[in-house]
Design an enzyme around this catalytic site. Structure first.
Site, PDB file in Angstrom:
ATOM      1  N   LYS A  62       0.869  -1.192   0.000  1.00  0.00           N
ATOM      2  CA  LYS A  62       0.000   0.000   0.000  1.00  0.00           C
ATOM      3  C   LYS A  62       0.893   1.224   0.000  1.00  0.00           C
ATOM      4  CE  LYS A  62      -4.056   1.924   0.401  1.00  0.00           C
ATOM      5  NZ  LYS A  62      -3.770   2.614  -0.861  1.00  0.00           N
ATOM      6  N   LYS A  86       4.672   2.292   8.617  1.00  0.00           N
ATOM      7  CA  LYS A  86       3.439   2.999   8.978  1.00  0.00           C
ATOM      8  C   LYS A  86       2.243   2.039   9.023  1.00  0.00           C
ATOM      9  CE  LYS A  86       3.048   7.155   7.542  1.00  0.00           C
ATOM     10  NZ  LYS A  86       2.830   8.408   6.811  1.00  0.00           N
ATOM     11  N   LYS A  98       5.516   2.158  -2.670  1.00  0.00           N
ATOM     12  CA  LYS A  98       5.437   3.565  -3.087  1.00  0.00           C
ATOM     13  C   LYS A  98       5.770   3.615  -4.561  1.00  0.00           C
ATOM     14  CE  LYS A  98       4.778   7.690  -1.265  1.00  0.00           C
ATOM     15  NZ  LYS A  98       3.877   8.035  -0.169  1.00  0.00           N
ATOM     16  N   THR A 182      -6.247  12.680   7.077  1.00  0.00           N
ATOM     17  CA  THR A 182      -4.928  12.828   7.703  1.00  0.00           C
ATOM     18  C   THR A 182      -4.994  13.863   8.822  1.00  0.00           C
ATOM     19  OG1 THR A 182      -3.902  12.238   5.616  1.00  0.00           O
ATOM     20  CG2 THR A 182      -2.486  13.284   7.234  1.00  0.00           C
ATOM     21  N   ASN A 213      -4.015  20.773   2.428  1.00  0.00           N
ATOM     22  CA  ASN A 213      -4.996  19.726   2.710  1.00  0.00           C
ATOM     23  C   ASN A 213      -4.925  19.288   4.173  1.00  0.00           C
ATOM     24  OD1 ASN A 213      -5.213  16.579   3.036  1.00  0.00           O
ATOM     25  ND2 ASN A 213      -6.712  17.132   1.497  1.00  0.00           N
ATOM     26  N   SER A 345      -7.679   5.176   3.540  1.00  0.00           N
ATOM     27  CA  SER A 345      -7.447   4.438   2.283  1.00  0.00           C
ATOM     28  C   SER A 345      -7.792   2.958   2.476  1.00  0.00           C
ATOM     29  CB  SER A 345      -5.973   4.519   1.875  1.00  0.00           C
ATOM     30  OG  SER A 345      -5.733   5.692   1.159  1.00  0.00           O
TER      31      SER A 345
HETATM   32  P1  NAD Z   1      -0.359  20.808   0.506  1.00  0.00           P
HETATM   33  O1  NAD Z   1       0.525  21.077  -0.657  1.00  0.00           O
HETATM   34  O2  NAD Z   1      -1.842  20.788   0.335  1.00  0.00           O
HETATM   35  O3  NAD Z   1      -0.067  21.928   1.652  1.00  0.00           O
HETATM   36  C1  NAD Z   1       1.208  22.252   2.101  1.00  0.00           C
HETATM   37  C2  NAD Z   1       1.133  23.530   2.950  1.00  0.00           C
HETATM   38  O4  NAD Z   1       2.427  23.799   3.469  1.00  0.00           O
HETATM   39  C3  NAD Z   1       0.716  24.777   2.160  1.00  0.00           C
HETATM   40  O5  NAD Z   1      -0.105  25.595   2.987  1.00  0.00           O
HETATM   41  C4  NAD Z   1       2.050  25.483   1.911  1.00  0.00           C
HETATM   42  O6  NAD Z   1       1.913  26.878   1.713  1.00  0.00           O
HETATM   43  C5  NAD Z   1       2.746  25.161   3.224  1.00  0.00           C
HETATM   44  N1  NAD Z   1       4.202  25.345   3.178  1.00  0.00           N
HETATM   45  C6  NAD Z   1       5.069  24.958   2.220  1.00  0.00           C
HETATM   46  N2  NAD Z   1       6.321  25.363   2.541  1.00  0.00           N
HETATM   47  C7  NAD Z   1       6.222  25.999   3.739  1.00  0.00           C
HETATM   48  C8  NAD Z   1       7.158  26.635   4.590  1.00  0.00           C
HETATM   49  N3  NAD Z   1       8.448  26.692   4.270  1.00  0.00           N
HETATM   50  N4  NAD Z   1       6.701  27.194   5.741  1.00  0.00           N
HETATM   51  C9  NAD Z   1       5.398  27.139   6.078  1.00  0.00           C
HETATM   52  N5  NAD Z   1       4.467  26.528   5.314  1.00  0.00           N
HETATM   53  C10 NAD Z   1       4.874  25.981   4.155  1.00  0.00           C
HETATM   54  O7  NAD Z   1       0.182  19.454   1.144  1.00  0.00           O
HETATM   55  P2  NAD Z   1      -0.581  18.462   2.138  1.00  0.00           P
HETATM   56  O8  NAD Z   1      -1.301  17.408   1.370  1.00  0.00           O
HETATM   57  O9  NAD Z   1      -1.312  19.273   3.159  1.00  0.00           O
HETATM   58  O10 NAD Z   1       0.642  17.728   2.832  1.00  0.00           O
HETATM   59  C11 NAD Z   1       1.414  18.351   3.847  1.00  0.00           C
HETATM   60  C12 NAD Z   1       2.415  17.335   4.407  1.00  0.00           C
HETATM   61  O11 NAD Z   1       1.710  16.220   4.947  1.00  0.00           O
HETATM   62  C13 NAD Z   1       3.404  16.749   3.397  1.00  0.00           C
HETATM   63  O12 NAD Z   1       4.621  16.510   4.084  1.00  0.00           O
HETATM   64  C14 NAD Z   1       2.777  15.420   3.022  1.00  0.00           C
HETATM   65  O13 NAD Z   1       3.749  14.484   2.578  1.00  0.00           O
HETATM   66  C15 NAD Z   1       2.216  15.013   4.367  1.00  0.00           C
HETATM   67  N6  NAD Z   1       1.138  14.027   4.292  1.00  0.00           N
HETATM   68  C16 NAD Z   1       0.024  14.277   3.564  1.00  0.00           C
HETATM   69  C17 NAD Z   1      -1.000  13.335   3.549  1.00  0.00           C
HETATM   70  C18 NAD Z   1      -2.300  13.622   2.828  1.00  0.00           C
HETATM   71  O14 NAD Z   1      -3.229  12.831   2.995  1.00  0.00           O
HETATM   72  N7  NAD Z   1      -2.403  14.719   2.079  1.00  0.00           N
HETATM   73  C19 NAD Z   1      -0.866  12.110   4.242  1.00  0.00           C
HETATM   74  C20 NAD Z   1       0.304  11.882   4.989  1.00  0.00           C
HETATM   75  C21 NAD Z   1       1.294  12.857   4.994  1.00  0.00           C
END
Ligand code: NAD
Length: 403
Positions: A62, A86, A98, A182, A213, A345
């Site tokens: 996964k 995880k 992945k 998440t 997100n 998921s």
């Molecule tokens: P996204 O692109 O929707 O949002 C990222 C946010 O971080 C944005 O608001 C952006 O402006 C901000 N950002 C970027 N650089 C920054 C900085 N230097 N300082 C402050 N803010 C900053 O991404 P997402 O889906 O919300 O994912 C965020 C993190 O969570 C990533 O590391 C991703 O791998 C992890 N993650 C996401 C999911 C998921 O379901 N989307 C699941 C597990 C882990």
């Protein structure tokens, strides 16, 4: 070898050695079971593509598929290894995998993007499926891309198998609650921790880095689930905003569903600071929901929070981790704190295999039933051995994977 892979392997070697596993067993575990390395040709342009199937001891592989110009085999291997940990730490009947394509999706037309997605699924069709390997979206991939992949895969194998991919749009078998999962899962983990430390009954403040997100849905779920919490600072990649009176993320000037921080009513008359300022804001809880390596040896001394919730993957680097441990700042680690996404998921896959579609309340209840016990096992192990929560989560995962 890239840093992420070296770091992940070093942490696993250390945790597995401490548990008494021998070197041969540990090295065999670190080696992925299958590595699919291929190319996708779109109009004469060649894009390197990968699917690494790391470990299937606990169930089908996964893990997400990333479209990004920097994707490479080592990075995909590191992320697939972390997925094995995880899913095991969350006690899911799934393994770790992945995938990725080295492509800049923003430079493609919609038709080219569809060809990349279909090319990816076409090549991998014999190797994925609801009982073999279940890919999902990741960076720069979404429900539409997953829908194309599922359609291509089903055309090659000649049968319907909606559980072969998760993160689908709702009309093709996606799950309610997946988008928010998440962030919501992170709220459940934080609540359990604060309860355990007898801190939940009193008001507490939160500084939130990242309002995409994960950050946005964390903030909305926190508002619903935790009346004593007050978000006092939010940062994105451009700015940090601090409002000690509190920030209501549900109220914004344009009435949009998914606002940017600058659209929030409570941030209208607030001076914008540099993005890095969020790390040093005086708040009880610091939530890292942006990118990897947000906290490093260079800025760790600024942290004033007593608790950090890692919602991004790897937001604290190797140098900063021991400093936080020495200062008694609790780090609720990514491997459990952001597992809500992979858990829902999994719930999407369960719904697909049963031919069911659950309401959002039921999905959220099942999410809590899975993530809360996983968090408690981690807390208990860490307390018994006086080790950081991340090490405890790795140990519990490795016991399931190596026994
Ligand atoms: P996204 O692109 O929707 O949002 C990222 C946010 O971080 C944005 O608001 C952006 O402006 C901000 N950002 C970027 N650089 C920054 C900085 N230097 N300082 C402050 N803010 C900053 O991404 P997402 O889906 O919300 O994912 C965020 C993190 O969570 C990533 O590391 C991703 O791998 C992890 N993650 C996401 C999911 C998921 O379901 N989307 C699941 C597990 C882990």
């Amino acid at each position: 070898m890239n840093t992420m892979l070296a770091t992940a392997q070093a942490s696993i070697r250390q945790a597995a050695k401490d548990l008494g596993y021998d070197d041969a067993k540990i090295e065999a575990f670190l080696q992925p079971e299958h590595e699919h390395v291929f190319e996708i040709n779109v109009g004469g342009k060649i894009y390197p593509a990968y699917r690494i199937q790391h470990n299937s001891k606990l169930g089908p592989y996964k893990g997400g598929i990333r479209f990004h110009p920097n994707v490479n085999q080592d990075e995909v291997q590191a992320l697939s290894t972390l997925m094995s940990l995880k899913t095991a730490a969350a006690n899911l009947p799934l393994g770790g995998g992945k995938g990725g394509v080295a492509v800049d999706p923003k430079a493609l037309t919609p038709a080219e993007l569809e060809q990349v997605a279909r090319g990816y699924a076409h090549y991998l069709a014999p190797y994925v499926g609801s009982d073999k390997d279940i890919p999902a979206p990741d960076v720069n991939t979404n429900g539409q891309i997953i829908n194309w992949m599922l359609d291509e895969y089903e055309a090659v194998v000649g049968k319907k198998d909606p559980g072969a991919f998760t993160g689908k749009s709702m009309d093709t078998g996606g799950s309610e609650g997946r988008e928010a999962a998440t962030g919501r899962g992170g709220v459940y983990v934080l609540i359990e921790y604060l309860k355990r430390k007898h801190l939940l009954d009193q008001p507490f403040t939160v500084a939130l880095q990242g309002f995409g997100n994960v950050g946005y849905f964390f903030a909305t779920a926190l508002r619903q689930e935790c009346p004593n919490a007050k978000i006092i600072a939010i940062a994105n990649s451009k700015h940090t905003w601090v409002n000690p009176a509190g920030i209501d993320v549900t109220k914004n000037i344009d009435g949009v569903d998914y606002p940017r921080p600058e659209e929030l009513n409570d941030l209208q008359n607030v001076e914008a600071l540099v993005p890095g300022a969020i790390i040093g804001v005086q708040a009880d809880v610091l939530v890292l929901a942006a990118l990897e390596d947000a906290v490093t040896g260079a800025n760790v001394a600024q942290i004033q929070a007593h608790t950090i919730l890692e919602l991004a993957n790897g937001p604290i680097d190797q140098e900063a981790e021991p400093v936080l441990h020495d200062k008694n700042i609790a780090v609720l680690p990514d491997v459990i704190a952001n597992a809500g996404g992979v858990i829902v998921s999994y719930l999407e896959w369960v719904q697909n295999t049963k031919g069911e579609h659950w309401p959002e309340d039921l999905v959220n209840t099942r999410l809590a039933e899975l993530i809360v016990p996983a968090a408690h096992h981690m807390f208990k192990r860490a307390e018994e051995k006086s080790i950081p929560y991340k090490q405890a989560a790795f140990e519990l995962a490795l016991e399931r994977l190596l026994s």
